[in-house]
Design a protein around this motif. Structure first.
Motif, short mmCIF file in Angstrom:
data_model
loop_
_atom_site.label_atom_id
_atom_site.label_comp_id
_atom_site.label_asym_id
_atom_site.label_seq_id
_atom_site.Cartn_x
_atom_site.Cartn_y
_atom_site.Cartn_z
N LEU A 104 4.48 10.66 6.96
CA LEU A 104 3.27 10.23 7.78
C LEU A 104 3.59 11.68 9.01
O LEU A 104 2.69 12.06 9.48
CB LEU A 104 3.39 9.24 8.70
CG LEU A 104 2.93 7.89 7.70
CD1 LEU A 104 3.29 6.77 8.71
CD2 LEU A 104 1.72 8.17 7.30
N ALA A 105 4.89 12.16 9.03
CA ALA A 105 5.20 13.11 10.20
C ALA A 105 4.61 14.63 9.72
O ALA A 105 4.14 15.28 10.43
CB ALA A 105 6.59 13.47 10.39
N LEU A 106 4.28 14.88 8.20
CA LEU A 106 3.72 15.78 7.77
C LEU A 106 2.35 16.00 8.26
O LEU A 106 1.92 17.31 8.45
CB LEU A 106 3.56 15.71 6.04
CG LEU A 106 5.26 16.16 5.47
CD1 LEU A 106 4.94 15.92 4.15
CD2 LEU A 106 5.73 17.52 6.11
N LEU A 107 1.58 14.86 8.34
CA LEU A 107 0.43 14.89 8.73
C LEU A 107 -0.07 15.25 10.03
O LEU A 107 -1.22 15.73 10.43
CB LEU A 107 -0.26 13.35 8.72
CG LEU A 107 -0.51 12.68 7.37
CD1 LEU A 107 -0.88 11.42 7.22
CD2 LEU A 107 -1.03 13.71 6.17
N ARG A 108 0.90 15.64 10.79
CA ARG A 108 0.93 15.92 12.24
C ARG A 108 1.39 17.36 12.36
O ARG A 108 1.11 17.95 13.84
CB ARG A 108 1.60 15.12 13.21
CG ARG A 108 1.17 13.61 13.28
CD ARG A 108 1.88 12.86 14.37
NE ARG A 108 2.96 12.90 14.41
CZ ARG A 108 3.77 11.90 13.66
NH1 ARG A 108 3.15 10.77 13.19
NH2 ARG A 108 5.10 11.71 13.59
N GLU A 109 1.65 17.96 11.47
CA GLU A 109 2.39 19.49 11.70
C GLU A 109 1.12 20.41 11.50
O GLU A 109 0.38 20.21 10.85
CB GLU A 109 3.36 19.56 10.36
CG GLU A 109 4.53 18.62 10.46
CD GLU A 109 5.54 19.04 11.63
OE1 GLU A 109 5.45 20.03 12.24
OE2 GLU A 109 5.87 17.98 12.20
N PRO A 110 1.43 21.53 12.28
CA PRO A 110 0.32 22.68 12.49
C PRO A 110 0.13 23.14 11.11
O PRO A 110 -1.09 23.55 10.77
CB PRO A 110 0.95 23.29 13.45
CG PRO A 110 1.71 22.80 14.36
CD PRO A 110 2.53 21.44 13.51
#
Length: 378
Positions: A104-110
């Motif tokens: 899920l952290a990937l979905l917030r990465e620029p």
């Protein structure tokens, strides 16, 4: 981040009316020439395509440097390693296969959001190619790649020299993701095409013989003809030919239509011609039509210029001439305005000359090859 996308989108919508204004004339000419009429569905789709291209352009190019004399880039201006974005996403997101929370952290990465943006950017382009233009998938790949390449070249050249240095990098991953987005849009178009009107069947039930020659169509023909006529008139005046106005008008309005079956260049481009409902078109009809239209109306307005050059003409008589011409112009304008809204839109010079404008269409492109006989205001 999403605010940065709203800024260029707002610019696209603000400039769309201006772009549509320049797009409308060639659009109408092509539609009249290719299809014989304006289809509303086709018009909506093409204007949506124009709006999309404006949005894509601004999303790629904005924001721009404050000055065209911008500073040189601090790093490399070309990213030439394919699929580099995958490594950047994994690196920035601290991705670990053993830690589901990192997914899920990937979905917030620029880096991830930028990749998604590049894919989504060209999905509408693929939709238009698949639905409206009915291209093959190979053509879709080539065109999507070409559009992305155009964007990248525009960026790396500082918008073709407007800026001293590039303010965006040339990224080979953008070519890959933009092309992928185009193919996704192409597949979506194939899936939903059954729910939308079929573009290739839009004209199947249209009868050109039942359509009127619109005011817009005749206005475009008039503008095109006026340009050619004024060019000839200017040339004759430059050569000091006496009676240049009457010579150019006679050749273009009488000789050309007579030899071309009622067509001028402008009328030929938008597929209309001068015809008559009673008999074949005769020379006296053309003479009457254009003598009343151009000879009377334009010649009447030329009286103002002639009267100002006559030394012996009293100011009172010159004033009378100007008032008479003004009243004549007002009368014709009112007649023209009323003719637009009348069911039988026949102007006085058409009624007297027994002529009208009709749609012309190749017999091989219509089952019932008959010219439209409904006259419409010019």
């Amino acid at each position: 981040m999403f605010q940065s996308y709203l800024f260029p989108i707002s610019y696209a919508f603000m400039t769309f009316p201006v772009a549509a204004l320049f797009f409308t004339l060639p659009f109408l000419i092509v539609q009249y020439r290719k299809h014989g009429y304006i289809n509303k569905i086709r018009a909506v789709v093409l204007y949506l395509l124009l709006l999309y291209l404006l949005n894509a352009f601004y999303l790629i190019m904005l924001p721009m440097p404050a000055s065209r004399h911008n500073l040189p880039p601090s790093g490399n201006t070309i990213q030439h390693i394919p699929l580099q974005f995958i490594q950047e996403i994994l690196k920035e997101g601290n991705f670990s296969a053993q830690q589901p929370s990192s997914y899920l952290a990937l979905l917030r990465e620029p880096a991830f959001l930028q990749t998604v943006f590049n894919i989504v950017l060209t999905i509408p382009f693929g939709l238009f190619l698949g639905y409206y233009f009915r291209t093959r998938w190979v053509v879709c790949i080539l065109l999507s790649f070409s559009l992305s390449l155009l964007f990248e070249i525009t960026q790396i050249t500082g918008i073709y020299g407007i800026f001293d240095y590039p303010y965006r990098i040339f990224d080979v991953d953008d070519l890959i993701t933009n092309t992928l987005g185009g193919m996704i849009g192409f597949r979506i178009a194939l899936w939903i095409s059954g729910l939308l009107p079929k573009i290739e069947q839009l004209d199947n039930h249209e009868d050109l013989a039942a359509k009127r020659v619109t005011f817009t169509r005749r206005s475009i023909a008039f503008m095109l003809d006026a340009f050619v006529w004024l060019t000839g008139l200017t040339l004759l005046n430059a050569l000091s030919v006496s009676g240049a106005f009457w010579i150019s008008t006679s050749v273009f309005c009488l000789l050309v239509p007579c030899l071309a079956g009622g067509r001028t260049l402008g009328k030929w481009i938008v597929r209309i011609r001068i015809s008559t409902q009673r008999e074949r078109l005769r020379l006296w009809m053309l003479i009457t039509r254009y003598l009343l239209l151009y000879g009377l109306l334009i010649g009447m307005n030329r009286l103002i210029l002639v009267s100002s050059q006559l030394d012996g003409l009293t100011s009172a008589l010159a004033t009378v001439v100007r008032i008479a011409v003004l009243l004549g112009d007002m009368a014709f304008s009112i007649h023209l305005f009323i003719g637009i809204f009348k069911k039988k839109r026949v102007l006085f010079y058409e009624n007297i000359s027994q002529t009208c404008n009709v749609i012309t269409w190749p017999e091989k492109k219509q089952e019932s090859a008959k010219d439209v006989t409904n006259s419409v205001v010019n």
